[in-house]
Motif scaffolding. Structure first.
Motif: not given
Length: 282
Positions: A9-29, A68-73
């Motif tokens: 996250i610290p090395s990502l651009a601000p917009a990409e950080q928002r995508v990262a937080h979206l992944v972390l908030s609900d990986p399955r979705a 991601l799906a494989g990791s979560v399931s």
């Protein structure tokens, strides 16, 4: 995989950080939603979602969602269990092996085949053009660098390994375009290795870094092969990290060997084996 995203996250651009937080908030979705919906929820454009996937080391959105799906399931649960002072020998055996196996399986799920492809292609091209290949590592990683030199030496590749900081800086100063240096670091924050990478890159050499995501060295190298695990880089005796780095070297050596070709390698390896027979007891 989620630990890797957090570290990046610290090395990502601000917009990409928002995508990262979206992944972390609900990986399955995230693994199941279309790119249009993902972009809308993260308040970014669709290309930004794809760039994010590539920034954290995956081939694209499809590759990212699949892993991601494989990791979560299937969940290769990476539970790093520290050895306690009152552990029995049987406990130590199980903990050390479980930590190692879990790290390998996690790497299998998380590894970027694109990054490995780029690294293997760069090393093979350097070999074919007769340029220099060098391996740098400090401390524990210096032993891995020596192992890498030995692996490539057996393939007929002239390579050198340095674990001394002064020698690394001196050697990096002599590298030129077409040369390739592989820098191995658990923390990605060792000053000597950072200095050597900077000098080598300034001189036009290709720098391949095997280190933790989100580290200064990971951001500096031309090609980053992520080696992420929960073992702290300040531990007195890193174990999982060393084995993970050795495995990555094995993967690189195998990929380069395939590019060199069996017609050239098989006679060489056969002769080497025959010549070594006299060194063994019957």
């Amino acid at each position: 995989m989620l630990d890797r995203i957090k570290a990046s996250i610290p090395s990502l651009a601000p917009a990409e950080q928002r995508v990262a937080h979206l992944v972390l908030s609900d990986p399955r979705a995230f693994a199941n939603l279309p790119v249009t919906e993902l972009a809308s929820r993260a308040h970014v454009s669709k290309p930004t979602v794809i760039r994010f996937c590539r920034s954290v080391g995956y081939d694209g959105l499809s590759d990212f969602k699949l892993k991601l799906a494989g990791s979560v399931s299937e969940g290769v649960p990476f539970i790093h269990r520290s050895v306690d002072v009152d552990d029995k020998t049987s406990d130590v055996l199980v903990k050390v092996i479980d930590n190692t196996v879990a790290a390998f399986l996690k790497y299998r799920n998380d590894a970027s085949s694109v990054a490995i492809e780029k690294a293997a292609t760069a090393l093979a091209a350097t070999y074919q053009t007769g340029h220099r290949i060098e391996f740098f590592g400090a401390g524990n990683s210096g032993i891995v660098a020596q192992d890498a030199q030995h692996k490539f030496f057996r393939l007929g590749v002239h390579a050198i390994a340095y674990s001394d900081g002064h020698m690394q800086v001196m050697s990096a100063s002599m590298l030129r375009p077409g040369d390739c240096v592989v820098i191995i670091s658990n923390s990605g924050r060792t000053r000597d290795l950072m200095d050597a990478e900077s000098i080598a890159r300034k001189n036009g050499a290709t720098t391949i870094v095997i280190t933790a995501s989100g580290s200064p060295l990971a951001s500096a190298g031309h090609i980053h092969l992520a080696a992420d695990h929960p073992e702290g880089y300040d531990r007195y005796s890193p174990m999982v990290s060393r084995l993970l780095h050795l495995m990555i070297i094995d993967i690189l050596a195998t990929c380069v060997a395939l590019r060199i070709g069996g017609e050239k390698l098989q006679p060489l390896l056969k002769e080497m084996k025959n010549n070594l027979r006299s060194k063994r007891y019957a």
